[in-house]
Design an enzyme around this catalytic site. Structure first.
Site, PDB file in Angstrom:
ATOM      1  N   ASN A 290      22.461 -16.423 -58.600  1.00  0.00           N
ATOM      2  CA  ASN A 290      22.009 -15.633 -57.868  1.00  0.00           C
ATOM      3  C   ASN A 290      21.881 -14.154 -58.032  1.00  0.00           C
ATOM      4  O   ASN A 290      20.925 -13.389 -57.371  1.00  0.00           O
ATOM      5  CB  ASN A 290      23.302 -15.559 -56.692  1.00  0.00           C
ATOM      6  CG  ASN A 290      22.936 -14.701 -55.716  1.00  0.00           C
ATOM      7  OD1 ASN A 290      22.113 -14.627 -54.567  1.00  0.00           O
ATOM      8  ND2 ASN A 290      23.765 -13.279 -55.698  1.00  0.00           N
TER       9      ASN A 290
ATOM     10  N   TYR B 248       9.389  -8.416 -58.873  1.00  0.00           N
ATOM     11  CA  TYR B 248      10.508  -9.317 -58.401  1.00  0.00           C
ATOM     12  C   TYR B 248       9.733 -10.456 -58.217  1.00  0.00           C
ATOM     13  O   TYR B 248      10.537 -11.690 -58.619  1.00  0.00           O
ATOM     14  CB  TYR B 248      10.831  -8.711 -56.945  1.00  0.00           C
ATOM     15  CG  TYR B 248      11.739  -9.243 -56.079  1.00  0.00           C
ATOM     16  CD1 TYR B 248      13.063  -9.340 -56.724  1.00  0.00           C
ATOM     17  CD2 TYR B 248      11.495 -10.231 -55.117  1.00  0.00           C
ATOM     18  CE1 TYR B 248      14.139 -10.373 -55.867  1.00  0.00           C
ATOM     19  CE2 TYR B 248      12.352 -10.971 -54.453  1.00  0.00           C
ATOM     20  CZ  TYR B 248      13.640 -11.098 -54.921  1.00  0.00           C
ATOM     21  OH  TYR B 248      14.720 -11.937 -54.113  1.00  0.00           O
TER      22      TYR B 248
ATOM     23  N   LYS C   5      10.995 -14.456 -59.620  1.00  0.00           N
ATOM     24  CA  LYS C   5      11.488 -15.550 -58.796  1.00  0.00           C
ATOM     25  C   LYS C   5      10.513 -16.933 -59.019  1.00  0.00           C
ATOM     26  O   LYS C   5      11.055 -18.139 -58.988  1.00  0.00           O
ATOM     27  CB  LYS C   5      11.527 -15.241 -57.486  1.00  0.00           C
ATOM     28  CG  LYS C   5      12.671 -14.154 -57.151  1.00  0.00           C
ATOM     29  CD  LYS C   5      14.040 -14.668 -57.489  1.00  0.00           C
ATOM     30  CE  LYS C   5      14.992 -13.681 -57.035  1.00  0.00           C
ATOM     31  NZ  LYS C   5      16.346 -14.274 -57.352  1.00  0.00           N
TER      32      LYS C   5
END
Length: 255
Positions: A94, A160, A164
């Site tokens: 995470n 970002y 991901k």
């Protein structure tokens, strides 16, 4: 229907980025489902808060500080963890940051490297050290926390979303690589969740309104709503699910 399949009693889980936000919610939910939980991040004080909450609800917790972007520290973390437990059954990848909100032309090389190092390299190093041992022990469940940004454009968040998207593809690749070893690898992809990372958007009336209007359910998600999906994928109730990304997004990707 055997509801005991949703139990994580006797399992041992590692949650990265477990000191706050989604990571803390995942750690608490896994503990409530019966797992022993180790939380790791760079900030020991936050980890101790999470561990204290787990113990207060009757669970068992370890708080282990490490910089996951440093492969030597990840190797040391694994050595400590396996020395304490002997094995890990569940990994929740995470840990992530998103400290900039810029057009790509404005992103400095150091900012690119920082986000890549934490969000992607850190996850990769943990997968090597922990997921690799799961494959050797012939069982385990890995849940990578990705984002709707892996499959939908989020302007000014290019770095970002790149991390991901890469983690999303890594999820599928490792699901195939480790399938014969009995290790399931899945991802949970949230949309905008009420955490410290999204506080600036949530507290800005115009930006919050834009997110709420874009989301069919009309609101930000809560960290525990992501955590419940993680618990399911970690459990035997999800024993025939691997290589899948579960979107916890209020309908964001349905539009």
């Amino acid at each position: 229907m055997d509801l005991s399949l949703f139990s994580l009693q006797g399992k041992r889980a590692l949650v990265t980025g477990g000191g706050r936000g989604i990571g803390r919610a995942c750690a608490l939910a896994l503990a409530q489902a019966g797992a022993q939980v180790a939380v790791v991040s760079r900030t020991q004080a936050q980890l101790e808060e999470t561990a204290a909450q787990i113990r207060a609800q009757g669970g068992q917790a370890l708080a282990l500080a490490a910089d996951l972007a440093d492969p030597a520290q990840v190797q040391h973390l694994a050595k400590r963890l396996y020395g304490e437990w002997g094995e890990v059954d569940i990994l929740v990848n995470n840990a992530a940051i998103s400290p900039i909100f810029k057009c790509i032309e404005e992103v400095a090389p150091a900012e690119w490297e920082q986000i890549i190092n934490v969000n992607l390299s850190g996850a990769f190093f943990v997968l090597q050290q922990v997921g690799g041992r799961m494959a050797a022990q012939k069982r385990g469940a890995v849940i990578n926390i990705t984002s709707v940004g892996a499959v939908r454009a989020l302007p000014r968040l290019s770095v970002y979303t790149a991390t991901k998207a890469a983690l999303d593809e890594l999820t599928r690749t490792l699901a195939v690589e480790w399938a014969k070893s009995g290790v399931r690898v899945n991802a949970v992809a949230p949309a905008y969740i009420e955490t410290e990372m999204t506080a600036g958007i949530h507290e800005h009336p115009h930006l919050r309104q834009r997110v709420e209007e874009r989301t069919p359910l009309g609101r930000f998600g809560r960290p525990e709503e992501v955590a419940w999906a993680v618990v399911f994928l970690a459990s035997e109730a999800a024993s025939y699910i691997t290589g899948h990304t579960l979107f916890v997004d209020g309908g964001w990707t349905a539009v």
